[in-house]
Every structure is written in structure tokens, then in C-alpha cells.
Motif scaffolding. Structure first.
Motif, short mmCIF file in Angstrom:
data_model
loop_
_atom_site.label_atom_id
_atom_site.label_comp_id
_atom_site.label_asym_id
_atom_site.label_seq_id
_atom_site.Cartn_x
_atom_site.Cartn_y
_atom_site.Cartn_z
N ASP A 156 0.89 -1.15 0.00
CA ASP A 156 0.00 0.00 0.00
C ASP A 156 0.93 1.21 0.00
OD1 ASP A 156 -1.50 2.22 0.67
OD2 ASP A 156 -2.92 1.09 1.90
N HIS A 159 0.59 6.65 0.06
CA HIS A 159 1.22 7.92 0.48
C HIS A 159 2.55 8.18 -0.19
CE1 HIS A 159 -0.85 7.40 4.70
NE2 HIS A 159 -1.72 7.45 3.71
N SER A 180 -2.33 6.07 -4.37
CA SER A 180 -3.59 6.81 -4.37
C SER A 180 -3.36 8.18 -4.97
CB SER A 180 -4.10 6.99 -2.93
OG SER A 180 -5.10 8.00 -2.91
N ARG A 312 -5.11 16.33 12.09
CA ARG A 312 -5.85 15.06 12.02
C ARG A 312 -5.09 13.99 12.78
NH1 ARG A 312 -10.14 15.10 8.17
NH2 ARG A 312 -10.47 12.94 8.73
N TYR A 314 -4.33 10.98 12.04
CA TYR A 314 -3.98 9.86 11.16
C TYR A 314 -2.85 9.09 11.82
CZ TYR A 314 -6.34 12.44 7.35
OH TYR A 314 -7.24 13.11 6.57
N1 T4K Z 1 -4.35 3.34 1.85
C1 T4K Z 1 -3.96 4.38 2.61
C2 T4K Z 1 -2.81 4.20 3.53
C3 T4K Z 1 -4.62 5.60 2.52
O1 T4K Z 1 -4.26 6.63 3.30
C4 T4K Z 1 -5.70 5.73 1.62
C5 T4K Z 1 -6.42 6.97 1.53
C6 T4K Z 1 -6.05 4.62 0.82
C7 T4K Z 1 -5.35 3.44 0.99
C8 T4K Z 1 -7.16 4.65 -0.18
O2 T4K Z 1 -6.88 5.51 -1.28
P1 T4K Z 1 -8.13 6.24 -2.06
O3 T4K Z 1 -9.14 5.17 -2.37
O4 T4K Z 1 -8.69 7.32 -1.16
O5 T4K Z 1 -7.48 6.78 -3.31
C9 T4K Z 1 -8.62 11.18 3.33
C10 T4K Z 1 -8.71 10.67 1.92
O6 T4K Z 1 -10.06 10.61 1.47
C11 T4K Z 1 -8.07 9.35 1.70
O7 T4K Z 1 -7.77 9.28 0.31
C12 T4K Z 1 -6.77 9.21 2.46
N2 T4K Z 1 -6.21 7.89 2.36
C13 T4K Z 1 -6.96 9.55 3.92
C14 T4K Z 1 -5.69 9.45 4.71
O8 T4K Z 1 -7.42 10.89 3.99
P2 T4K Z 1 -10.39 11.84 5.14
O9 T4K Z 1 -11.73 11.24 5.44
O10 T4K Z 1 -9.47 12.10 6.24
O11 T4K Z 1 -10.52 13.14 4.21
P3 T4K Z 1 -11.29 14.50 4.45
O12 T4K Z 1 -12.43 14.59 3.52
O13 T4K Z 1 -11.56 14.69 5.90
O14 T4K Z 1 -10.20 15.56 3.97
C15 T4K Z 1 -9.07 15.91 4.73
C16 T4K Z 1 -8.68 17.34 4.39
O15 T4K Z 1 -8.27 17.43 3.05
C17 T4K Z 1 -9.80 18.36 4.53
O16 T4K Z 1 -9.77 18.87 5.83
C18 T4K Z 1 -9.47 19.41 3.51
C19 T4K Z 1 -8.66 18.68 2.48
N3 T4K Z 1 -9.40 18.41 1.24
C20 T4K Z 1 -10.29 17.37 1.22
C21 T4K Z 1 -10.98 17.07 0.07
C22 T4K Z 1 -11.96 15.93 0.03
C23 T4K Z 1 -9.18 19.18 0.11
O17 T4K Z 1 -8.38 20.13 0.14
N4 T4K Z 1 -9.85 18.88 -1.05
C24 T4K Z 1 -10.75 17.86 -1.11
O18 T4K Z 1 -11.32 17.62 -2.18
O19 T4K Z 1 -9.71 10.81 4.11
#
Ligand code: T4K
Length: 374
Positions: A156, A159, A180, A312, A314
Motif C-alpha cells: 500500500d 502515500h 492513491s 488530524r 492519522y
Molecule cells: N491506503 C492508505 C494508507 C490511505 O491513506 C488511503 C487513503 C487509501 C489506501 C485509499 O486511497 P483512495 O481510495 O482514497 O485513493 C482522506 C482521503 O479521502 C483518503 O484518500 C486518504 N487515504 C486519507 C488518509 O485521507 P479523510 O476522510 O481524512 O478526508 P477529508 O475529507 O476529511 O479531507 C481531509 C482534508 O483534506 C480536509 O480537511 C481538507 C482537504 N481536502 C479534502 C478534500 C476531500 C481538500 O483540500 N480537497 C478535497 O477535495 O480521508
């Protein structure tokens, strides 16, 4: 007071994107492995220094399908870590495998390779390590273990876009690696992801799996999914790729500023830099030692909100403690991951984060620590 969020999507100049998508109004070809899709896959292979790269709708679907594509016997065990996003564990479980959780390293939070072998049984079929925060796993040691026990390794690398080890692209390790390209990542295609691999047979399988398992107009050879990246996302990728080196360099400046401020603060642990590894500055995690710093991670997280700073946790909670897995795993089998998940905080980081904002964030952290200690 302006809010500072944990990250902010990188976007190309609007005119550049408009120019990139203009042709779509002539071709009317919007998805299903179009011209932009093919162009982006080629460009990424070159940029990332990998043999073969396939594009997907997102990183999660890519990982899930890569695990399916390896055609390993269902119900078997896959060794992984719980210190990750939900996606990693879900991809394993949704494929009908049993995740076996290995603890993580104290220095870079990736899988502790010294603990993998003790978890291998006659049921183990694969290892899914995570290059968490863009930190490189012990790839050579993991490969040796996999070779000794005839296991597949799927990284994975969500990042780890652009990370290199001694010049070698991170996506070239193991049997396959998933990137991703989500909006929040170092390089984004709005939503998107990729699998890098070497085996032409797996490539063919994945080409089909991401398109319903269709072989040709009259033959469907797999129970596939729909995980094709569309042309608008690929166009975003083509634009963002032109700027990504600059973006990473700017992220590097933000990280240096953080390090300069925070290295001195007692009770704040910083992510170690890895020798021989070209970083991508994807995340900036700090680890809080509550008794030295004066406040716990949770107290700092809450107090920073009062300054308009939204960090966050994370990755908290760890995936083996998720409600959806209740009763299935024992979090105490990964004590380091459990402890670190209660101490870690990722600070705001993106290319355009002004250095004055980094100063403001660090000043707030110092002040909160001092206030709580006194
Ligand atoms: N494996 C790992 C280790 C991962 O970290 C991830 C994804 C995956 C697999 C899966 O990959 P993908 O299927 O997602 O490609 C976010 C992301 O949605 C996620 O992709 C990511 N990891 C994870 C670590 O972070 P949330 O729920 O914390 O995101 P969210 O909506 O709270 O956004 C965080 C901040 O980002 C917001 O405060 C502002 C900024 N933001 C967010 C969005 C949606 C933007 O600037 N623009 C945007 O469009 O998950």
C-alpha cells in the motif's frame, strides 16, 4: 482568524486544465481507457520509475482488485499492519482473506519486519505492508522473507508518490504497489489510483478486472468491477504532473520550517528522515509524549482548534479496533501501533501552506504546551 486545514488539494491553473479537456468536446470520448488515460499511464511510468502502471478510479479499488488479481486461495491469511487508513484492511477482508496484524516500527511507523516471520503459518499467502506517510518499509528484508516463504507482497503505497530508494522508484518493490491519487495526496487526479507491477499475466488480469472482467465483446472471463479512470481525472493528472516536482519542493520547505521550530520542543517527536530515501513530504506526523510536553495528543488536537488549526489523528483508531471488526481481532497483539495511534498527530501540510502559517502553528503548539505545563 483564517482556518488552516490539515491539507489542501493541489490544482493546476484553471486555464491549463481547460486547455487539457477542450478536445474531449470534439472526441466525445470520456472514459474507458481513452487517450488521456493512456497518456497519463505512460507519463507516470516514466515519472515513478516503474515497469508497468495501470490506472484506476481510486487507490482503494486498485488495491482490492490487485489482491483479487493475484488469485490466491480465499480464506487464507494476509499479514499487514493496523496503523493505516481503513482501506488497507478493508481491501484484504473484502477479498475474503483474514488479516493478521503485525506491529509497527517505532522510528517510521511501517511494518516491523523483524516481527513478520513469527506470524507466518501454513495459511499465509501474502504480506500487505504500508509505506505510511511516505516512509519506506524495509523493502529488502520484506522481500527476503516473502521469498523464503513463497508469499506475495503487495505494497500500500498510497502515500508514497515519487518516493525513491537509492534512485529506484518505490512502486517497483514487491509483486505490486498501489498509489492513491486522491484529492488530498501529493499528486492527485481528483479521485484516482494506480497499480504498479511487473508480471504481464497480472497486468492482463487487472486490465480485465477493472472493466467488469470483460475479455472482448462476447466473452467475460472474470467477475470484475468497474474501476476505470475517466478522461477528466486523467486530464487533471496530466496537468498536475507538470507541477508536481515544484509542489514537492515547496512541501519540503514547509517540512524544514516545521523541523526547525519543533525539534527543540520537549515531548514532541518527529518522524525520522530515512537514509538513501528521496522523500515526498506527504504528511507531517508529530508524536506527543504527554508527560514531557504537558498535554496529551487529544488535548493538543482540541486546543489547536481554538487557534483555527485543524490537524488530524492519522491513524487513530487503528483498524483492528474498528467497530465493523468487533470481536474479530485483539488490538493488544499490536501494542506499539495501539500506543502510537494515541500519540500521533498530523499537522497541516500542503505546497501552498505559507511559511508564516507554519510559524503560527508552531507558536500555538509551544504556547499550548507551556500553558498546560504551568
Ligand atoms: N491506503 C492508505 C494508507 C490511505 O491513506 C488511503 C487513503 C487509501 C489506501 C485509499 O486511497 P483512495 O481510495 O482514497 O485513493 C482522506 C482521503 O479521502 C483518503 O484518500 C486518504 N487515504 C486519507 C488518509 O485521507 P479523510 O476522510 O481524512 O478526508 P477529508 O475529507 O476529511 O479531507 C481531509 C482534508 O483534506 C480536509 O480537511 C481538507 C482537504 N481536502 C479534502 C478534500 C476531500 C481538500 O483540500 N480537497 C478535497 O477535495 O480521508
Amino acid at each position: 482568524m483564517d482556518k488552516i486545514l490539515v491539507t489542501r488539494s493541489s490544482m493546476p491553473p484553471m486555464e491549463e486544465y481547460m486547455e487539457e479537456i477542450k478536445g474531449l468536446w470534439d472526441s466525445h470520448w470520456l472514459t474507458n481507457m481513452g487517450e488521456k488515460h493512456q497518456k497519463l499511464a505512460k507519463a507516470l511510468e516514466e515519472y515513478l520509475g516503474v515497469e508497468k502502471l495501470l490506472l484506476f478510479t481510486n487507490g482503494h479499488n486498485a488495491l482490492e482488485l490487485a489482491l483479487q488479481g493475484l488469485d490466491l486461495p480465499k480464506g487464507r491469511e494476509v499479514i499487514t499492519t493496523p496503523f493505516t487508513f481503513a482501506s488497507t484492511t478493508h481491501a484484504i477482508v473484502r477479498n475474503g482473506f483474514k488479516p493478521v496484524f503485525c506491529d509497527i516500527r517505532e522510528d517510521n511507523y511501517t511494518i516491523d519486519e523483524r516481527k513478520i516471520e513469527a506470524l507466518i503459518t501454513d495459511q499465509t499467502v501474502a504480506i500487505v505492508p504500508v509505506h505510511v506517510y511516505g516512509n519506506l518499509c524495509a523493502v529488502e528484508e520484506i522481500q527476503k522473507i516473502a521469498d523464503r516463504h513463497h508469499l506475495k507482497v503487495i505494497y500500500d503505497a498510497a502515500h508514497a508518490f515519487g518516493v525513491r530508494k537509492d534512485g529506484k522508484g518505490v512502486g517497483s518493490f514487491g509483486d505490486a504497489s498501489m498509489f492513491s491519487f486522491h484529492a488530498t495526496k501529493v499528486f492527485n487526479t481528483v479521485e484516482g489510483g494506480a497499480i504498479c507491477l511487473h508480471d504481464p499475466a497480472l497486468e492482463l488480469t487487472l486490465e480485465r478486472l477493472k472493466n467488469f472482467g470483460i475479455r472482448n465483446e462476447e466473452e467475460v472471463s472474470f467477475v470484475g468491477s468497474n474501476a476505470k479512470m475517466n478522461e477528466f481525472c486523467a486530464a487533471m493528472g496530466l496537468c498536475n504532473l507538470r507541477h508536481v516536482d515544484e509542489e514537492i519542493a515547496k512541501r519540503g520547505q514547509v517540512v524544514s520550517r516545521y523541523r526547525a521550530h519543533l525539534a527543540e520542543i520537549s515531548g514532541i517527536g518527529l518522524n525520522a528522515e530515512q537514509e538513501g530515501v528521496k522523500p515526498n513530504y506527504a504528511y507531517f506526523p508529530i508524536r506527543i509524549n504527554a508527560s514531557q510536553f504537558g498535554a496529551s495528543r487529544d488535548a493538543l488536537y482540541e486546543a489547536l482548534k481554538e487557534y483555527g488549526i485543524f490537524t488530524r489523528k492519522y491513524f487513530y483508531p487503528i483498524t483492528n479496533s474498528f467497530a465493523c471488526y468487533e470481536g474479530r481481532f485483539d488490538v493488544h497483539e499490536t501494542p506499539k501501533a495501539l500506543q502510537i495511534s494515541t500519540e500521533i498527530l498530523t499537522l497541516p501540510l500542503y505546497a501552498d501552506l505559507p511559511l508564516e502559517d507554519v510559524d503560527r502553528i508552531c507558536a500555538a503548539i509551544k504556547e499550548i504546551g507551556q500553558r498546560k505545563r504551568s
